[in-house]
Design an enzyme around this catalytic site. Structure first.
Site, PDB file in Angstrom:
ATOM      1  CG  HIS A   1       3.514  -3.204  -6.000  1.00 15.60           C
ATOM      2  ND1 HIS A   1       3.014  -2.617  -7.141  1.00 15.60           N
ATOM      3  CD2 HIS A   1       3.739  -2.177  -5.131  1.00 15.60           C
ATOM      4  CE1 HIS A   1       2.937  -1.306  -6.972  1.00 15.60           C
ATOM      5  NE2 HIS A   1       3.371  -1.016  -5.753  1.00 15.60           N
TER       6      HIS A   1
ATOM      7  CG  HIS B   1       7.895   0.999  -3.943  1.00 17.62           C
ATOM      8  ND1 HIS B   1       8.095   1.701  -5.104  1.00 17.62           N
ATOM      9  CD2 HIS B   1       6.563   0.718  -3.899  1.00 17.62           C
ATOM     10  CE1 HIS B   1       6.936   1.858  -5.734  1.00 17.62           C
ATOM     11  NE2 HIS B   1       5.993   1.261  -5.021  1.00 17.62           N
TER      12      HIS B   1
ATOM     13  CG  HIS C   1       2.743   2.586  -8.899  1.00 19.86           C
ATOM     14  ND1 HIS C   1       3.837   1.861  -9.305  1.00 19.86           N
ATOM     15  CD2 HIS C   1       2.756   2.552  -7.532  1.00 19.86           C
ATOM     16  CE1 HIS C   1       4.480   1.404  -8.243  1.00 19.86           C
ATOM     17  NE2 HIS C   1       3.852   1.809  -7.156  1.00 19.86           N
TER      18      HIS C   1
ATOM     19  CD  GLU D   1      -1.593   3.906  -4.427  1.00 26.14           C
ATOM     20  OE1 GLU D   1      -1.296   3.687  -3.234  1.00 26.14           O
ATOM     21  OE2 GLU D   1      -0.745   4.214  -5.279  1.00 26.14           O
TER      22      GLU D   1
ATOM     23  CG  ASP E   1       2.922  -0.015  -1.999  1.00 27.33           C
ATOM     24  OD1 ASP E   1       3.832   0.154  -2.820  1.00 27.33           O
ATOM     25  OD2 ASP E   1       1.971   0.780  -1.870  1.00 27.33           O
ATOM     26  CG  ASP E   2       6.282   1.736  -0.057  1.00 26.41           C
ATOM     27  OD1 ASP E   2       7.395   1.869  -0.590  1.00 26.41           O
ATOM     28  OD2 ASP E   2       5.214   2.019  -0.624  1.00 26.41           O
TER      29      ASP E   2
END
Length: 335
Positions: A18, A20, A198, A201, A279-280
């Site tokens: 996962h 981005h 997604h 969350e 994630d980021d």
């Protein structure tokens, strides 16, 4: 847990599902790209040069501002190199990155092919130099709406194969419903792509249930708020669905106050297939090495547990069997 054991944990080979692509851009990379193009992005950085944002909605705005300077296939090739260098430094041996045709050619199939070619060339070079394998998961952007998602799905379907291996959805969970995007997901599925989205969350357990029922995904990005509905958790286990858990991201965005309060351990104990991702990473001040160390400190997870999570991640990867077997050798303990 002593420092020697923590050092071994930090250096374990890791699998990330996962990530981005644009969200993994180092701040220095974006600053330099903006300066070269004469774009003033000073408002998205703090005094220490890190990305700054107030909440999730503002995070999305900062994300899109940073992405705005990535205009050409060559820009994305340079981005891919920067992302893979930092992932390899953290011990990642296999990664799946979320790529949006909306940011790579505006959803046009012809332009998307050009961007994808440049990204793949950079990934191939990084694999030869650094030993990290990358595969792509095309994502539509939820807050761009279902019609734009169909364009992303067409780009995915037209380039599905050994490198583009999946289709998913990111963006603002508060916009619309999972089922609104069923057409795009059906198109991707019919082209042979694996599916993720997604959910769970900010959307809560109901969004996870929607994702399973309406989009028929085999993986869920985040999914952690399923813990609020144990019947749903049991359903996830029964269906063999894998959660792409991003603990550092969840904590930074305020879902949980500390790692000890994060439900990843409870989900795993109940039999859920949990994986670990960033994630980021520069937006959330983390790396895969940090994630492993923080989990070890919070839950006492040793090398055996974290190796098991890496193997679970590889089993859930969307790549072909030959790639999985090749990467699996890198997860084997040294003789």
């Amino acid at each position: 847990m002593d420092e020697e054991q923590l050092d071994r944990i930090a250096n374990l080979p890791k699998v990330e599902l996962h990530l981005h692509h644009e969200g993994a851009a180092p701040p220095d990379f974006i600053r330099q790209m903006a300066a070269a193009k004469g774009v003033n992005l000073s408002h998205i950085f703090d005094a220490e040069g890190r990305y700054k944002y107030r909440d999730f909605t503002h995070f999305l705005q900062v994300y899109e501002a940073a992405t705005s300077v990535l205009k050409t296939p060559e820009d994305f090739a340079k981005l891919t190199t920067a992302v893979l260098e930092q992932s390899a430094e953290a011990g990642v041996v296999y990664s799946e990155t979320f790529l949006s045709p909306d940011f790579c050619g505006g959803g046009d199939v012809g332009a998307w092919r050009e961007y994808l070619h440049a990204i793949r060339e950079a990934a191939t070079d990084a694999e030869q130099r650094l030993g990290i394998t990358l595969r792509g998961v095309v994502t539509c952007i939820r807050h761009f709406g279902p019609e734009q998602a169909k364009r992303s799905a067409l780009c995915a379907a037209e380039t599905a194969g050994d490198w583009i291996v999946g289709f998913g959805m990111g963006g603002d969970e508060g916009r619309g419903h999972q089922g609104d995007f069923a057409y795009a997901f059906d198109m991707a599925r019919e082209s042979g792509l694996h599916l993720t989205t997604h959910a769970g969350e900010f959307g809560g357990p109901a969004s996870v249930r929607e994702a399973i029922q309406d989009l028929h995904v085999t993986r869920i990005g985040h999914g952690v708020r399923a813990i609020e509905d144990l019947r749903l958790v049991d359903n996830i286990v029964d269906q063999g669905i894998t959660l792409e858990v991003c603990p550092g991201s969840n904590i930074r965005l305020g879902l949980y106050s500390t790692m000890r309060h994060h439900p990843i351990a409870k989900l795993r104990e109940r039999g859920v297939k949990v994986t670990v991702s960033t994630d980021d990473p520069p937006f959330f001040g983390t790396t895969m090495k940090d994630e492993y160390l923080n989990l070890a400190r919070a839950f006492g997870w040793d090398e055996e547990v974290l190796n098991d999570i890496a193997r679970t991640s590889l089993e859930a990867a969307f790549c072909d069997a030959a790639t999985r077997d090749r990467v699996a050798k890198k997860l084997e303990p040294a003789a």
